[in-house]
Design an enzyme around this catalytic site. Sequence first.
Site, PDB file in Angstrom:
ATOM      1  N   ALA A 177       0.915  -1.148  -0.053  1.00 10.36           N
ATOM      2  CA  ALA A 177       0.069   0.012  -0.195  1.00 10.36           C
ATOM      3  C   ALA A 177       0.951   1.306  -0.138  1.00 10.36           C
ATOM      4  O   ALA A 177       1.318   1.848   1.221  1.00 10.36           O
ATOM      5  CB  ALA A 177      -0.990  -0.042   1.151  1.00 10.36           C
ATOM      6  N   GLU A 217      -1.625   6.907  -3.151  1.00  9.35           N
ATOM      7  CA  GLU A 217      -2.514   7.766  -2.333  1.00  9.35           C
ATOM      8  C   GLU A 217      -3.222   8.386  -3.471  1.00  9.35           C
ATOM      9  O   GLU A 217      -2.761   8.663  -4.531  1.00  9.35           O
ATOM     10  CB  GLU A 217      -1.946   8.498  -1.391  1.00  9.35           C
ATOM     11  N   ALA A 267      -0.845  10.733  -4.496  1.00 13.38           N
ATOM     12  CA  ALA A 267       0.747  10.331  -4.770  1.00 13.38           C
ATOM     13  C   ALA A 267       0.538   9.072  -5.401  1.00 13.38           C
ATOM     14  O   ALA A 267       0.453   7.884  -4.986  1.00 13.38           O
ATOM     15  CB  ALA A 267       1.254  10.119  -2.985  1.00 13.38           C
ATOM     16  N   GLY A 268       0.822   9.456  -6.684  1.00 14.35           N
ATOM     17  CA  GLY A 268       0.593   8.371  -7.690  1.00 14.35           C
ATOM     18  C   GLY A 268       1.931   7.986  -8.010  1.00 14.35           C
ATOM     19  O   GLY A 268       2.826   7.351  -7.598  1.00 14.35           O
ATOM     20  N   GLN A 321      -7.979  -7.305 -33.930  1.00 14.92           N
ATOM     21  CA  GLN A 321      -8.173  -7.087 -35.028  1.00 14.92           C
ATOM     22  C   GLN A 321      -8.267  -8.246 -36.040  1.00 14.92           C
ATOM     23  O   GLN A 321      -9.252  -8.353 -36.902  1.00 14.92           O
ATOM     24  CB  GLN A 321      -6.978  -6.062 -35.602  1.00 14.92           C
ATOM     25  N   GLY A 346     -14.979  -9.157 -35.907  1.00 18.40           N
ATOM     26  CA  GLY A 346     -16.266  -8.978 -34.929  1.00 18.40           C
ATOM     27  C   GLY A 346     -16.223  -9.880 -33.676  1.00 18.40           C
ATOM     28  O   GLY A 346     -16.478  -9.342 -32.940  1.00 18.40           O
ATOM     29  N   GLU A 392       2.429  -0.296 -11.449  1.00 20.69           N
ATOM     30  CA  GLU A 392       3.817  -0.348 -11.048  1.00 20.69           C
ATOM     31  C   GLU A 392       4.601   0.637 -11.705  1.00 20.69           C
ATOM     32  O   GLU A 392       5.806   0.376 -11.978  1.00 20.69           O
ATOM     33  CB  GLU A 392       4.435  -1.817 -11.280  1.00 20.69           C
ATOM     34  N   GLU A 411       5.389   6.491 -18.665  1.00 21.30           N
ATOM     35  CA  GLU A 411       6.380   7.808 -18.660  1.00 21.30           C
ATOM     36  C   GLU A 411       7.367   7.552 -17.355  1.00 21.30           C
ATOM     37  O   GLU A 411       8.352   8.304 -17.590  1.00 21.30           O
ATOM     38  CB  GLU A 411       5.356   8.986 -18.482  1.00 21.30           C
TER      39      GLU A 411
END
Lengths: 266, 381
Positions: free
Chosen positions: B123, B126, B129-130, B337, B341, B364, B368
Amino acid sequence: MKIIVCVKQVPDTSGKVAVNPDGTLNRASMQTITNPDDMNAVEAALKLKDATGCKVTVVTMGPPPAAGMLREALAMGADEAVLVSAREFGGSDTYATSQILAAAIDTIGVEKDDIVMCGRQAIDGDTAQVGPQIAEKLGLPQITYAADITKDGDTVTVKRMLEDGYMTIKTQTPCLITCIKELNEPRYMSIGGIYATYNKPLETFDYEKLKDHKLIDATTIGLKGSPTNIFKSFTPPQKGVGVMLEGDGKETCEKLAGILIDKHII
Amino acid sequence: MDFALTKEQELIRKLSAQFAETELEPLAAEIDDTHVFPMDSFKKMAALGFTGIGVPKEYGGVGGGSMDEVIAVEEFAKKCMASAATLSIHLITPHILTALGTEAQKKKYLPRLTKGGEVAAFALTEPGAGSDAAGVKTTAVYDADTNSYILNGTKCFITGGSRASVLIVFAMTAPEKGTRGISAFIVEKDFPGFSVGKIENKMGLRGSETAELIFEDCRVPAENVVGKLGQGFKIAMQALDSARIGTGAQGLGIAEGAIDLSVKYMNKRVQFGKPIAALQGLQWYIADMATKTEAAKWMVYHAAYLHDIGKPFSMEAAMCKLNAAENARFVTNLALQIHGGYGYMHDYPLERMYRDAKITEIYEGTSEIHKVVISRAILGK
């Protein structure tokens, strides 16, 4: 107490079965698995090990790569393995195979409290002969088609599953039991078992090791010692696509009846 | 140089593939629909030793290393991404405790999280807080009278948080020190003041519950501090380095699973009088998918190898995760693809895999953030 389990490496028939031009199976090009009924025998042995702490030894006769299958049985929880492998043993039919396996099992040693277990039959030959033949050659009482096994002291009680019902048999150890898929659900290997497996003993019994055994001589083993030989094996041609008739009217029924009459079915 | 797996690793692959096919694949669609964590599957994984990989035997584990974990996660992800993520993310906590726990912490918690079949959660994230993990607002205030810390705050997007019985929670013990004021705590689900909030309704990975966790005057004994006070941020970053290899394995596995399905479909589906595998346009799709996935595989394996031989692997872990995640999206997109369908229909697995693959570019550490990690390592800044 120990349990000796006979296992066989067989072609994975869920894949494509390859046949050589001479009619024999092209084993090199096919994936292999442990014969399914033999997995039930391994599981039955491991269950008895869980309950009693007995030793489980797996035995196979086959080419050197069959050692991989033995390692998998050891990773499931078996304690030691024996690979019976020699050029002289190649081409054996069930009679010769049971002769060699009986000699190997006798060399490992069958004591008062021991059980030998086999799968009912292998999916490549489907004979169900090797287990009973080993019992005969070792002079052991045999119980086939085991769907339930309990052991109390030196008494083994087995519920046999037959086509028309069950039969419960009691016998004394040492004895030989052949197992069917209804007996249990084979366990997976475990990660811990996999880490341990290559540290467990795997001994190879070659021709030198077994040649002086009373059951072994050139007339009882290998291709020459086999009373039966494979004449031909082949993959039967697939049936063609069926004909679908659609509609529920009289016309469709007449068409169907016509086809059946043409084929002399009705 | 040797690219071969060990004999043991070959057997781990065989076992993992068998387990995934028999136990995980049949449930994959159902847990995606019901949005319920596969607790039975998790207990089966524990019984077979999967949850003990990388933890010594004396603490209930089975030993082994990062490469063994990669193989298991890869094989699971081919059939059920949620189950692969469940294992991969669970393992973060026992691995932190193995590396940094006190002897008492190891003896108390590791057997429960390995052979005991209890779920762990990590954990850190937050609401504020990413990617900026240093922005942790959850506080932990020392109470000398009871020799414990009192935690207050909220964590969000915690994988397995609603099912975990043991969690590693990151909280500020000295806010004035910034990242050096963050500490790590072992929290048990029964500690008073701990509760589970909202279970998120996600685009994918729906068979893995993602939860909000609430700490209201949650009292944690001082003996449950992991490592030293103020080391929390370092612990989190190191744990994420290892975890990224696991996420790379998830991306790799889901791509391989999508290729397997595409090959089967292309050989079976007939259009214009022939199987669509005969169409060059689609052959080139498969060639691209397989080539990029092969590259992703060796990057993941190499990072795991470096980890296992004790060499630095932070940059390679970031690279393998970034690449495997982008490839997972690329491959599942083309696979869908190819299926046309049918691929778009919920009844077919590709639709789920396409949604599941996306998360690998986000959790995780986003793609970026990984580029930040990689460029810093290369530029030395």
